[in-house]
Design an enzyme around this catalytic site. Structure first.
Site, PDB file in Angstrom:
ATOM      1  N   HIS A  64       0.836  -1.197   0.000  1.00 44.31           N
ATOM      2  CA  HIS A  64       0.000   0.000   0.000  1.00 44.31           C
ATOM      3  C   HIS A  64       0.874   1.251   0.000  1.00 44.31           C
ATOM      4  CE1 HIS A  64      -3.849  -1.999   1.804  1.00 44.31           C
ATOM      5  NE2 HIS A  64      -3.339  -2.674   0.795  1.00 44.31           N
ATOM      6  N   GLU A  66       0.880   3.829   1.933  1.00 48.53           N
ATOM      7  CA  GLU A  66       1.396   4.183   3.256  1.00 48.53           C
ATOM      8  C   GLU A  66       2.627   3.362   3.610  1.00 48.53           C
ATOM      9  OE1 GLU A  66      -3.203   4.128   3.751  1.00 48.53           O
ATOM     10  OE2 GLU A  66      -1.693   3.208   2.469  1.00 48.53           O
ATOM     11  N   CYS A  94      -6.140   1.802   5.892  1.00 52.31           N
ATOM     12  CA  CYS A  94      -6.807   0.558   6.282  1.00 52.31           C
ATOM     13  C   CYS A  94      -6.256   0.121   7.643  1.00 52.31           C
ATOM     14  CB  CYS A  94      -6.563  -0.526   5.228  1.00 52.31           C
ATOM     15  SG  CYS A  94      -4.857  -1.133   5.167  1.00 52.31           S
TER      16      CYS A  94
END
Length: 159
Positions: A64, A66, A94
């Site tokens: 992801h 991040e 998430c």
């Protein structure tokens, strides 16, 4: 609060400025046919980590935006804790990414669009570090529109 001015553009807040940088990363993900989410990590007004979704290219569900940005920032500073840093991400993290932010001890998370389906805010437990400050809704419409349009185009191609 310090504001940034660029040529004829009106002054914008640091949160808006750095969210625009996260949006650049999201657009890069879009160009690579990835879900268009982008992130940057900032320390003392300087971007020290960037990332966008790479789950398709790397065939890695944990790749992801991040995770990419947090890892890049930790590598940049040569340490594992990002206490004095801010993570800017175009979509509410998430549960996995919010959990990772706990271990990095990120000082602040600023996100654009809320994610009521997969965002960490949907659970009733604080999974970020207790000292992490959270701000949501920065450039929310622009961030949400990018993801919404991406999935809309995917559905149109199928149908």
């Amino acid at each position: 609060m310090r504001y940034y001015t660029f040529g004829d553009e009106p002054s914008i807040s640091p949160d808006e400025f750095f969210m625009e940088e996260a949006l650049r990363e999201a657009r890069q993900a879009l160009a690579e046919d990835e879900i268009p989410i982008g992130a940057v990590v900032v320390a003392k007004g300087k971007i020290i980590g960037r990332g966008h979704n790479l789950t398709e290219r790397l065939t890695d569900v944990s790749a992801h935006a991040e995770m990419q940005a947090l890892t890049a920032a930790a590598n940049y500073i040569g340490g594992k804790y990002l206490k004095d840093c801010t993570l800017y991400v175009t979509m509410e993290p998430c549960v996995m990414c919010a959990g990772a932010s706990y271990w990095f001890q990120i000082g602040r998370i600023v996100f654009g669009a809320y994610d009521t389906r997969m965002g960490f805010g949907r659970i009733n437990q604080k999974i970020t570090h207790p000292k992490t400050l959270i701000t949501g809704g920065i450039k929310e419409n622009e961030c949400a529109e990018l993801v919404r349009d991406f999935f809309k185009s995917k559905r149109m191609k199928k149908g």
